[in-house]
Design an enzyme around this catalytic site. Structure first.
Site, PDB file in Angstrom:
ATOM      1  N   SER A  50     -35.381  24.005  15.538  1.00  0.00           N
ATOM      2  CA  SER A  50     -34.667  24.438  16.538  1.00  0.00           C
ATOM      3  C   SER A  50     -33.961  25.909  15.748  1.00  0.00           C
ATOM      4  O   SER A  50     -33.815  26.787  16.025  1.00  0.00           O
ATOM      5  CB  SER A  50     -33.696  23.747  17.101  1.00  0.00           C
ATOM      6  OG  SER A  50     -34.386  23.100  18.314  1.00  0.00           O
ATOM      7  N   HIS A  72       1.015  -0.887  -0.052  1.00  0.00           N
ATOM      8  CA  HIS A  72       0.193   0.105  -0.026  1.00  0.00           C
ATOM      9  C   HIS A  72       0.994   1.294  -0.046  1.00  0.00           C
ATOM     10  O   HIS A  72       2.007   1.257   0.832  1.00  0.00           O
ATOM     11  CB  HIS A  72      -0.919   0.277   1.186  1.00  0.00           C
ATOM     12  CG  HIS A  72      -1.764   1.330   1.400  1.00  0.00           C
ATOM     13  ND1 HIS A  72      -3.059   1.156   0.670  1.00  0.00           N
ATOM     14  CD2 HIS A  72      -1.449   2.415   1.530  1.00  0.00           C
ATOM     15  CE1 HIS A  72      -3.623   2.536   0.791  1.00  0.00           C
ATOM     16  NE2 HIS A  72      -2.855   3.282   1.795  1.00  0.00           N
ATOM     17  N   GLU A  82     -24.745  14.627  10.498  1.00  0.00           N
ATOM     18  CA  GLU A  82     -23.969  16.010  10.064  1.00  0.00           C
ATOM     19  C   GLU A  82     -23.158  15.695   9.123  1.00  0.00           C
ATOM     20  O   GLU A  82     -22.911  16.814   8.365  1.00  0.00           O
ATOM     21  CB  GLU A  82     -23.512  16.570  11.575  1.00  0.00           C
ATOM     22  CG  GLU A  82     -24.655  17.031  12.380  1.00  0.00           C
ATOM     23  CD  GLU A  82     -24.986  15.739  13.263  1.00  0.00           C
ATOM     24  OE1 GLU A  82     -24.389  14.704  13.368  1.00  0.00           O
ATOM     25  OE2 GLU A  82     -25.951  16.015  14.178  1.00  0.00           O
TER      26      GLU A  82
END
Lengths: 617, 617
Positions: B343, B257, B364
């Site tokens: 809210s 890798h 989120e």
């Protein structure tokens, strides 16, 4: 148990009803809070506290006690009510909920001895639970860990990171409970009461999933029993519930999230309805005592580093070497990796202590979350990855700070000095992220010796610590026995003729030293400081240097905001001093490390230019 | 197609082989990079670029073109090789990979016209793809979106947030491909080649999952065909591959890798082996042209706000009102929510424009990631949630900045002024997180009028913007037609006798005004500045105020680091001025808003005390 089985269920139902009453009364007294989410969870909580869990109500931190994490932290009132029912919290205190003078905060924090990790940012509890379960294995205890989530919070990816970790590490001492009340804050949750869809997700992540009616007490107890007997994989209990359960005008009703009932008729009707549900049953149920089996921790002195001045060693490599030695000296030390152990050199720890090395794969939130759980139970976790990817866990860092947990985070590959991999791999905001939290200690070694000492010092420093390491090899400049107290700095060059002080850390220390030598040849003398401790900071030394040399110039492999320049500026502001800053001021790009240091304004050449500039810039 | 079907497969195999050769040559030339991860993906990429995708090789940004997101950004060389094979990137440029003067960076960035969003922080591409697919629906286009991931990166929770969004929004134009090469950076991936386990996870999240041999070209083409014909749910193609495929000493081998092959024998053997795999087939395959159907955008003037001075309105509420009106004026504007629309008041936008309101649930990262994808395709997304929970998406914010995307983030419930909910809900590091990114504009209105103007101004400002809003109601202090240019500030009180300048923003503006009035009664005059634009900042006005009044005192509902105090200090440092700071200096707790402002040092009382202190503190 001393109570006959036949009477346990009604007794638990009564306890659940009283938990609902207490939660509703407390939120009404506070004038805010989340009573309906307490009501949906009440039967589950009653079963946990008065049938399932083994703990000591007089000593919530008993090392052998089962752990309970209220991941759905907005249901805090029922947690407080449960510990009141257990006898720990005085019942009269419950109505002081959310007051400044009460530790019964709006969402749970470890100011309370029965809270291990702060919750309230949803989706974090399961990762903490993973850490607690790993810790049980580490200390040879059979304590179990229970994590109560809401169904809404299972939208958070961090939940699935933790689920994958639970699967990989075969954490059969971990039991998650999802209170599937099907209502989020603003609307129905994505899956609602489609229990089969919930079950498919969890089974997809290799968990033993049990779907139940979360208000059927006998079924709840049976599910916990089944979980306890499940081997090699973690359990999730998917409990179908109603938000506001027990109060007819609240049950499953929208627009009641985060609303306290009004004093007077609204409150009275709810309480009367709940009181009407109390049945004839024993008032108290015994609590099962905690487990006592566990291994003792072992500690001894850490062998000092053994570098030679002038050796060329990356701080990340020294970090790995020191971590392995620290692990040999202290059984509490564990390491966590997000599949970059061969870059951060935490693989050195794995080689020495494979049983205390926890692979999290590429899941930084779970890594920090599990560290929170481990730290809360006495381990000293060192999670590490590329510093850039710690931003992935920023909200976990925030909650670690709120919890003031003993987590020692390490981020490697800081700044543009990583070179060719480009901006996505460069941490240029990590100092800002960490130092923003007022109780996180921020350390930034420039050479192998300081890296080793700072890593060791972090272990004995209570509270969260961040250690920033660099990719390039740098020369060893300190003697092996040099001390690096947290909050200190090192004045590397000074003379009575110094016309400026250049303050660097990490790779920029060497740029500053190069600049010093170049300027010396021109007869210009500068002071050079290695700011290895960014937070806390050595304000006295910095202020003295500013006064004595007239100018303070910071140079950092970091963006302009929230790093070394800002930290020094805050430190010297009380003396009326200001700071000139060399920092990365734009999004960088791929290139060779030396090339990037220069192009982005933090090389020795740029320092020389700044010192020679006639005026402040 | 003009090429006979029978010859398509061998032609595609040849293209795949050439992509492998180009990727290996480029990384060897660079001396670093990830050739083996390119090799595993080569057949998939060849099929996408020369059979499946509809696009214009001369105009990668064609609005009707299918989108390709290389979520596994470390495979960048094969992306560059594919665009070279398509005719866009000159072939000779490929070996300039990772050079400072080349836009072919180590990981893809939008400096390249064929890159919509920067990748390289793993697990982000799928969320961006969700946004692109939502955008296709918004503009009435049938372009499709393809996201190529590695199996290692599916450990990131953000992938599952995006998967859930794809399921909820029924994004059948979205096709994810997982290159299951079973090797991460440092070890085997968690699930390795257990294809059934991969399939269970994706099916658990409601996706149409197709498992194939990722080196069987006919099977790849059939899978894409199946995806194109699947309705109402997104597709994932789980492709079993070998890392290093095509080169016998690389295939499935560990420890390769992120390693380039060495020049000389190692490189030569690999290239020779690959060249030996080329067969007799047409050299070129035609590219399918992009779709042309789509709706035009509509734009008109935004109606101005209509408040009365003295009205009491929370900035978050004004934000919602203005967002709805902006949406009426500009079809590009969309809003995203993480289940707090009642809210943040983004529910006002939803009520007016339900088709451009995207619910992300409590996820989120997916919210910001989808916003990145939407912005990259011409939408102007306004994602919003509690500012504290934007920290959850910090790494997406970082990549938004690196991509310089037109995302307008809004965070509500800033600071201790939220009161009783406690620290987990208080954003006290959000200014720092946002301002750390050098190209993010940071705005912080104190009243409804400025909130509306700043939200509108953000839409016409190119690049990422953050708007911080507050929970408490505050009085309207500005006329509706007041201008709020980005980079400005407002001097609210001034006199020739001012002995200090107090700089606030948001709720602390009103504390400063109160302090002004109290001090005035004692005959002490202060200047008061509303710093509604934190980044960029009005250095000239601040410096002038510092020079004229002698003292600069900042007061902010934010932690000490990286917020207003630091921003002002940086702005005035060139003039040799320093700053005194009132900010939150410890982890706060629950309480009443006024109580917390005072206890944590940022109330009018504390400002009065600071002004009256004889010396700098």
């Amino acid at each position: 148990m001393t109570v006959e089985t036949s009477s346990v269920v009604p007794a638990l139902k009564n306890i659940a009803t009283r938990l609902r009453i207490d939660s509703i009364r407390a939120t009404t007294a506070a004038g805010s809070g989340h009573p309906t989410t307490c009501c949906s969870a009440a039967d589950l909580v009653a079963a946990l506290f008065f049938s399932e869990m083994r703990y000591d109500p007089k000593n919530p931190q008993h090392p052998g006690a089962d752990r309970f994490v209220l991941s759905k932290g907005h249901a805090a009132p029922i947690l407080y009510a449960a510990w009141s029912a257990a006898g720990y919290v005085p019942h009269d205190d419950l109505v002081k909920l959310r007051e400044f003078t009460s530790d019964l905060e709006g969402h749970p924090t470890p100011r309370l001895p029965f809270v291990d990790v702060a919750t309230g940012s949803l989706g974090q509890g399961l990762a903490a639970g993973v850490g607690m379960a790993l810790n049980a294995r580490r200390i040879g205890s059979d304590y179990r860990t229970y994590v109560l989530m809401g169904d809404g919070e299972t939208a958070e990816g961090s939940v699935w990171e933790a689920a994958a970790m639970g699967e990989f590490h075969k954490l059969d001492s971990l039991c998650a409970i999802v209170d599937v009340n099907a209502l989020g804050q603003s609307r129905a949750t994505q899956l609602g009461h489609a229990m089969d869809a919930h079950q498919r997700r969890w089974e997809g992540f290799g968990w033993h999933a049990i779907t139940i009616d979360g208000h059927d007490m006998a079924r709840i107890l049976a599910a916990f029993d089944e979980s306890r007997q499940t081997r090699s994989l973690p359990t999730v209990i998917l409990a179908r519930t109603l938000k506001g359960k027990g109060v007819s005008f609240l049950e499953g009703a929208p627009n009641w999230h985060g609303k306290a009932l009004k004093k007077g008729d609204e409150l009275d009707r709810a309480i009367a309805e709940l009181e009407g549900q109390l049945v004839d049953a024993p008032a108290d149920l015994p609590v099962r005592p905690p487990s006592t089996s566990r291994r003792d921790e072992t500690r001894s002195a850490v062998a000092p580093p053994s570098y030679k001045k002038g050796d060329s060693v990356a701080t990340r490599e020294a970090y790995g070497a020191a971590l392995a030695r620290l692990g040999s000296a202290d059984s509490r030390v564990v390491a966590l990796d997000a599949d970059v152990k061969n870059s951060t050199f935490s693989e050195k720890f794995e080689a020495a202590h494979p049983d205390r090395f926890y692979q999290c794969f590429i899941a930084e939130q779970a890594m920090i979350g599990a560290s929170m759980g481990l730290a809360s139970r006495g381990a000293i976790p060192y999670p590490s990855t590329f510093a850039a990817f710690l931003t992935r866990a920023a909200d976990f860092v925030r909650m670690t700070a709120i919890s003031n947990l003993n987590v020692k985070m390490a981020g490697s590959h800081a700044g543009v000095s990583i070179g060719e991999d480009g901006p996505s791999q460069m941490a240029l905001e990590d100092l800002s992220m960490m130092a923003s939290q007022p109780n996180i200690t921020v350390l930034y070694p420039c050479d192998a010796v300081s890296a080793e000492h700072l890593l060791i010092n972090a272990a004995s420093h209570a509270g969260p610590v961040y250690i920033r390491t660099s990719r390039p090899k740098t020369p060893v400049i300190y003697e092996n026995n040099e001390a690096f107290p947290i909050g200190g700095c090192k004045v590397l060059r000074h003379s009575p003729q110094d016309v400026a002080t250049v303050i660097g850390a990490g790779v920029t220390v060497f740029e500053a030293l190069k600049a010093h030598d170049e300027l010396s040849q021109k007869g210009i003398h500068i002071r050079v400081i290695d700011l290895y401790s960014v937070q806390p900071i050595d304000a006295a030394t910095l202020t003295a240097a500013g006064r004595e040399t007239g100018r303070l110039i910071t140079v950092e492999d970091h963006y302009l905001t929230g790093g070394i320049g800002d930290a020094v500026a805050r430190a010297v502001a009380p003396a009326g001093l200001s700071v000139e800053r060399l920092a990365v001021r734009e999004i960088p790009r791929s290139g060779k490390p030396e090339e990037l240091l220069d192009k982005f304004g933090i090389s020795s050449r740029q320092i020389v230019a700044a010192v020679q500039a006639a005026t402040h810039v």
